[in-house]
Design a protein around this motif. Structure first.
Motif, PDB file in Angstrom:
ATOM      1  N   MET A 172       2.100   9.545  -6.073  1.00  0.00           N
ATOM      2  CA  MET A 172       2.705  10.809  -5.801  1.00  0.00           C
ATOM      3  C   MET A 172       3.891  10.879  -6.601  1.00  0.00           C
ATOM      4  SD  MET A 172       2.834  11.026  -1.510  1.00  0.00           S
ATOM      5  CE  MET A 172       4.401  10.557  -1.452  1.00  0.00           C
ATOM      6  N   ARG A 173       4.669  10.114  -6.894  1.00  0.00           N
ATOM      7  CA  ARG A 173       5.582  10.597  -7.697  1.00  0.00           C
ATOM      8  C   ARG A 173       5.374  10.860  -9.023  1.00  0.00           C
ATOM      9  NH1 ARG A 173      10.703   6.135  -7.023  1.00  0.00           N
ATOM     10  NH2 ARG A 173      11.220   6.485  -5.390  1.00  0.00           N
ATOM     11  N   THR A 185       0.685  -1.455  -0.317  1.00  0.00           N
ATOM     12  CA  THR A 185      -0.132  -0.009   0.126  1.00  0.00           C
ATOM     13  C   THR A 185       0.645   1.209  -0.144  1.00  0.00           C
ATOM     14  OG1 THR A 185      -1.151  -1.205   1.166  1.00  0.00           O
ATOM     15  CG2 THR A 185      -2.167   1.477   0.938  1.00  0.00           C
ATOM     16  N   ALA A 186       1.680   1.724   0.784  1.00  0.00           N
ATOM     17  CA  ALA A 186       3.311   2.170   0.501  1.00  0.00           C
ATOM     18  C   ALA A 186       3.755   2.369  -0.404  1.00  0.00           C
ATOM     19  CB  ALA A 186       3.637   2.173   1.967  1.00  0.00           C
ATOM     20  N   GLY A 187       3.911   2.134  -1.045  1.00  0.00           N
ATOM     21  CA  GLY A 187       4.902   1.556  -2.439  1.00  0.00           C
ATOM     22  C   GLY A 187       3.740   2.680  -2.933  1.00  0.00           C
ATOM     23  N   ARG A 188       2.422   1.473  -3.146  1.00  0.00           N
ATOM     24  CA  ARG A 188       1.310   2.529  -3.890  1.00  0.00           C
ATOM     25  C   ARG A 188       1.245   3.914  -4.337  1.00  0.00           C
ATOM     26  NH1 ARG A 188      -2.405  -2.402  -3.190  1.00  0.00           N
ATOM     27  NH2 ARG A 188      -1.725  -3.954  -4.773  1.00  0.00           N
ATOM     28  N   TRP A 189       1.540   4.189  -2.973  1.00  0.00           N
ATOM     29  CA  TRP A 189       1.130   6.010  -2.313  1.00  0.00           C
ATOM     30  C   TRP A 189       2.344   6.455  -2.505  1.00  0.00           C
ATOM     31  CZ3 TRP A 189      -2.519   8.597  -0.115  1.00  0.00           C
ATOM     32  CH2 TRP A 189      -4.114   7.995   0.113  1.00  0.00           C
ATOM     33  N   ILE A 190       3.239   6.215  -3.168  1.00  0.00           N
ATOM     34  CA  ILE A 190       4.377   7.077  -3.556  1.00  0.00           C
ATOM     35  C   ILE A 190       4.675   6.998  -4.596  1.00  0.00           C
ATOM     36  CG2 ILE A 190       6.965   6.471  -3.437  1.00  0.00           C
ATOM     37  CD1 ILE A 190       6.797   5.065  -0.552  1.00  0.00           C
ATOM     38  N   ALA A 198       5.532  14.125 -11.409  1.00  0.00           N
ATOM     39  CA  ALA A 198       6.624  14.511 -12.363  1.00  0.00           C
ATOM     40  C   ALA A 198       5.398  15.044 -13.956  1.00  0.00           C
ATOM     41  CB  ALA A 198       6.538  12.723 -13.094  1.00  0.00           C
ATOM     42  N   HIS A 199       3.990  14.473 -13.511  1.00  0.00           N
ATOM     43  CA  HIS A 199       3.007  15.295 -14.590  1.00  0.00           C
ATOM     44  C   HIS A 199       3.200  17.088 -14.379  1.00  0.00           C
ATOM     45  CE1 HIS A 199      -0.459  15.370 -16.841  1.00  0.00           C
ATOM     46  NE2 HIS A 199      -1.198  16.367 -16.112  1.00  0.00           N
ATOM     47  N   PHE A 200       3.240  17.391 -13.108  1.00  0.00           N
ATOM     48  CA  PHE A 200       3.162  18.591 -12.773  1.00  0.00           C
ATOM     49  C   PHE A 200       4.396  19.688 -12.793  1.00  0.00           C
ATOM     50  CE2 PHE A 200       4.482  22.092  -9.388  1.00  0.00           C
ATOM     51  CZ  PHE A 200       2.992  22.409  -9.644  1.00  0.00           C
ATOM     52  N   ARG A 201       5.512  18.285 -12.991  1.00  0.00           N
ATOM     53  CA  ARG A 201       7.092  19.276 -13.765  1.00  0.00           C
ATOM     54  C   ARG A 201       6.515  19.451 -14.677  1.00  0.00           C
ATOM     55  NH1 ARG A 201      10.962  15.086 -11.913  1.00  0.00           N
ATOM     56  NH2 ARG A 201       9.889  15.285  -9.759  1.00  0.00           N
ATOM     57  N   SER A 202       6.150  18.329 -15.525  1.00  0.00           N
ATOM     58  CA  SER A 202       6.777  18.502 -17.541  1.00  0.00           C
ATOM     59  C   SER A 202       5.261  19.388 -18.024  1.00  0.00           C
ATOM     60  CB  SER A 202       5.630  17.243 -17.717  1.00  0.00           C
ATOM     61  OG  SER A 202       4.500  17.146 -17.203  1.00  0.00           O
ATOM     62  N   GLY A 203       4.425  19.610 -17.070  1.00  0.00           N
ATOM     63  CA  GLY A 203       3.552  20.819 -16.986  1.00  0.00           C
ATOM     64  C   GLY A 203       3.934  22.555 -17.189  1.00  0.00           C
ATOM     65  N   ILE A 204       4.743  22.281 -16.270  1.00  0.00           N
ATOM     66  CA  ILE A 204       5.764  23.260 -15.625  1.00  0.00           C
ATOM     67  C   ILE A 204       7.118  23.399 -16.225  1.00  0.00           C
ATOM     68  CG2 ILE A 204       7.636  24.391 -13.657  1.00  0.00           C
ATOM     69  CD1 ILE A 204       4.282  24.856 -12.413  1.00  0.00           C
ATOM     70  N   ASP A 205       8.334  22.889 -17.075  1.00  0.00           N
ATOM     71  CA  ASP A 205       8.464  22.582 -18.183  1.00  0.00           C
ATOM     72  C   ASP A 205       8.266  23.381 -19.503  1.00  0.00           C
ATOM     73  OD1 ASP A 205      10.584  22.305 -16.366  1.00  0.00           O
ATOM     74  OD2 ASP A 205      10.522  19.514 -16.679  1.00  0.00           O
ATOM     75  N   ALA A 206       6.310  22.770 -19.183  1.00  0.00           N
ATOM     76  CA  ALA A 206       6.118  23.012 -20.754  1.00  0.00           C
ATOM     77  C   ALA A 206       6.272  24.585 -20.986  1.00  0.00           C
ATOM     78  CB  ALA A 206       4.981  22.245 -21.066  1.00  0.00           C
ATOM     79  N   MET A 207       5.167  25.398 -19.876  1.00  0.00           N
ATOM     80  CA  MET A 207       5.668  26.391 -20.072  1.00  0.00           C
ATOM     81  C   MET A 207       6.441  26.656 -20.234  1.00  0.00           C
ATOM     82  SD  MET A 207       1.750  27.008 -17.442  1.00  0.00           S
ATOM     83  CE  MET A 207       2.471  27.138 -15.194  1.00  0.00           C
TER      84      MET A 207
END
Length: 125
Positions: free
Chosen positions: A39-40, A31-36, A44-53
């Motif tokens: 989160m990763r 369960t902890a592995g799935r949550w981690i 990563a999705h958030f970071r790629s959006g910021i990089d695209a902007m």
């Protein structure tokens, strides 16, 4: 990312075994592995959006810079050409306020051709 040494990891493992128990520990770890993992992926999705902007903003800045440089080059080229030719050169599209060109004359009708006759000696049956 986190500075967790072997000593701290061992303490966390012992506390987890005591609190959760050895029977439910594998399920808790999954369960902890799935949550981690979730989160990763979200980070990563958030970071790629910021990089695209950031890339788009940099691209817009570069396009403005290139346009300004292109206009400056065109002005210099026009000035050099005017100096050489002695007359102003047109470097852009024609002015909008020019009168429309006269319409082209209407095409003359095509000549009518005479019908072709069949060669002699062929039989009409």
């Amino acid at each position: 990312m986190f500075d967790i040494g072997i000593g701290e990891l061992l303490v966390i493992l012992i506390v987890a075994v005591v609190v959760i128990g050895p029977k439910d520990l594998p399920l808790a770890m999954r369960t902890a592995g799935r949550w981690i993992g979730k989160m990763r992926r979200m980070s990563a999705h958030f970071r790629s959006g910021i990089d695209a902007m950031v890339r788009e903003a940099e691209l817009e800045d570069m396009e403005k810079k290139w346009k300004a440089q292109n206009e400056e080059i065109m002005r210099r080229s026009a000035a050099l050409t005017e100096a050489e030719a002695g007359a102003p050169m047109m470097t852009g599209p024609p002015p909008v306020d020019t009168p429309p060109a006269e319409p082209a004359p209407a095409p003359s009708p095509a000549p009518v051709e005479a019908p072709v006759e069949a060669p002699r000696g062929s039989a009409d049956v």
